[in-house]
Design an enzyme around this catalytic site. Structure first.
Site, PDB file in Angstrom:
ATOM      1  CB  SER A  74       0.869   2.940  10.935  1.00  0.00           C
ATOM      2  OG  SER A  74       0.002   2.203  10.098  1.00  0.00           O
ATOM      3  CG  ASN A  97       9.034 -10.757   4.226  1.00  0.00           C
ATOM      4  OD1 ASN A  97       8.781 -10.748   5.413  1.00  0.00           O
ATOM      5  ND2 ASN A  97       8.149 -11.068   3.313  1.00  0.00           N
ATOM      6  CG  PHE A 128      -0.189   0.074   2.554  1.00  0.00           C
ATOM      7  CD1 PHE A 128       0.354   1.254   3.038  1.00  0.00           C
ATOM      8  CD2 PHE A 128      -0.040  -1.069   3.317  1.00  0.00           C
ATOM      9  CE1 PHE A 128       1.033   1.297   4.253  1.00  0.00           C
ATOM     10  CE2 PHE A 128       0.632  -1.043   4.536  1.00  0.00           C
ATOM     11  CZ  PHE A 128       1.168   0.143   4.999  1.00  0.00           C
ATOM     12  CG  HIS A 179       5.858  -7.671   9.359  1.00  0.00           C
ATOM     13  ND1 HIS A 179       5.080  -8.513  10.107  1.00  0.00           N
ATOM     14  CD2 HIS A 179       5.529  -7.904   8.054  1.00  0.00           C
ATOM     15  CE1 HIS A 179       4.309  -9.226   9.303  1.00  0.00           C
ATOM     16  NE2 HIS A 179       4.555  -8.883   8.050  1.00  0.00           N
TER      17      HIS A 179
END
Length: 393
Positions: free
Chosen positions: A305, A267, A157, A322
């Protein structure tokens, strides 16, 4: 909160910050990883932990002399980027929809890619190494160039956010696109073939690994670092375009200077020093949180967030979560929720509200507030953000 040691019988312990019992499948996955002979000291599970492939999403695995490609995953280098702008919330009034439309016009999302490759992309030094990557991807160079500066789909996003002081932030989530996926799949396949040849009795085929010092390990490590570099630069390219869109609306197109910039993988794998030893640290859905490291922990498309600073917690291998972490699969979310639910749960956010993003509905994710409470010993909060514009792939 402090971690808890899971009551499971494994050669190496599993430490969890999740503050909840793992399901049967999650427990099995944790046991499988903790049983690998080259795992170092322990496995750490972050507060947003949930099922993945081979290894749990939200896990940190340190290894000696070996690495598991599937534990890194196929979206190599996936991560977050955020900047604090000099703009304030009042400047956004009446402009949100047009800002969203302009972002969608400037940055390809989903399966779309750039029609032309601009100079910034062409000048990336990583292209010099493309010929040295795994032989199966050479035909993808043009596609990789066109996808540089594109978002992708799923939970990727772009968001315009506002913090508690009414300051505007720009935030995005993306990775290494198709090229990272293809590189990872090629190496995962190679690891599985090696496991068959060696007759390795693995608890899960997806835990096939490469041993340090072998040509296969060297090839994977080279390609991994390249893809992680691609992912980071991909976010930089998008953020520059994103910033120009917002500057057009809020500063008459005049360039401005970011007050704070953060760009972090979640990741990936790196060689790091922990407990006095050099190890390979794989963070699958986890952010590095050494003392003074800045990180980004997003909620869902309808939740808060957080910009955070690491506390350097040794037992977590200096890591944190995360994101919020899913509580249900994408298919289950589509079956359980309606478009009316999506509209209600994204109230106040300028975003798509159609069936194409129903699987990203906020209720499909854990409470980000609870996730943050569970890692107060891992990070401190620098800024709390709430999105006002969200662009999904």
């Amino acid at each position: 909160m402090p971690y808890e040691k899971l009551e499971i019988s494994t050669p190496k312990p599993v430490l969890s910050w999740a503050n909840h019992s793992l399901g049967a499948d999650e427990t099995k996955m944790a046991k499988n990883v903790a049983s690998l002979p080259f795992v170092f000291k322990h496995v750490a599970l972050m507060p947003d932990v949930h099922l993945g492939k081979g290894a749990l999403v939200g896990s940190v695995v340190a290894t000696k002399e070996a690495i598991v490609p599937a534990a890194v995953g196929v979206d190599v280098g996936c991560g977050m980027c955020a900047i604090k702008t000099p703009f304030t919330a009042s400047q956004l009034e009446g402009k949100l929809k047009q800002i969203r439309l302009d972002i969608e016009a400037a940055i390809p999302v989903g399966f779309h890619e750039n029609k032309e490759t601009d100079k910034t992309v062409l000048n990336w030094q990583g292209w010099r190494e493309f010929k040295d990557l795994h032989s199966g991807v050479q035909r993808l160079e043009t596609k990789a160039m066109k996808q540089m500066g594109s978002l992708g789909g799923g939970n990727h996003f772009l968001e315009v956010c506002v913090d508690a002081e009414e300051q505007v932030w720009l935030m995005l989530h993306s990775g290494s696109r198709n090229i990272g996926n293809m590189l990872a799949q090629n190496h995962i396949g190679s690891a599985k073939e090696l496991a068959k040849l060696a007759d390795n009795r693995l608890p899960d085929p997806d835990l096939a690994y490469f041993i340090a010092g072998t040509p296969e390990f060297a090839a994977y490590w080279h390609d991994l670092q390249w893809a992680q570099g691609y992912a980071r630069f991909n976010r930089d390219v998008m953020m520059a375009r994103f910033k120009r869109v917002v500057e057009k609306h809020l500063a008459g197109g005049k360039p401005t200077k970011a007050l704070l910039s953060v760009n972090c993988h979640h990741n990936y794998a790196e060689k790091e020093l922990h407990f006095g030893e050099e190890v390979y640290v794989t963070r699958k859905g986890a952010v590095r949180a050494r003392s003074e490291d800045y990180g980004i922990i997003p909620g869902s498309m309808g939740a808060k967030s957080f910009i955070v600073k690491g506390k350097g917690n040794a037992e977590s291998y200096c890591s944190c979560s995360h994101g919020a972490g899913r509580t249900m699969s994408r298919n289950k979310a589509k079956l359980q929720f309606s478009l009316d639910d999506l509209i209600q749960q994204t109230d106040g956010v300028e975003c798509r509200k159609d069936a194409g993003v129903l699987d990203e509905i906020p209720a499909a994710y854990k409470s980000i507030e609870q996730v943050m409470a569970n890692q107060s010993d891992l990070v401190e909060v620098v800024a709390t953000l709430k999105q006002v514009v969200c662009v999904k792939g």
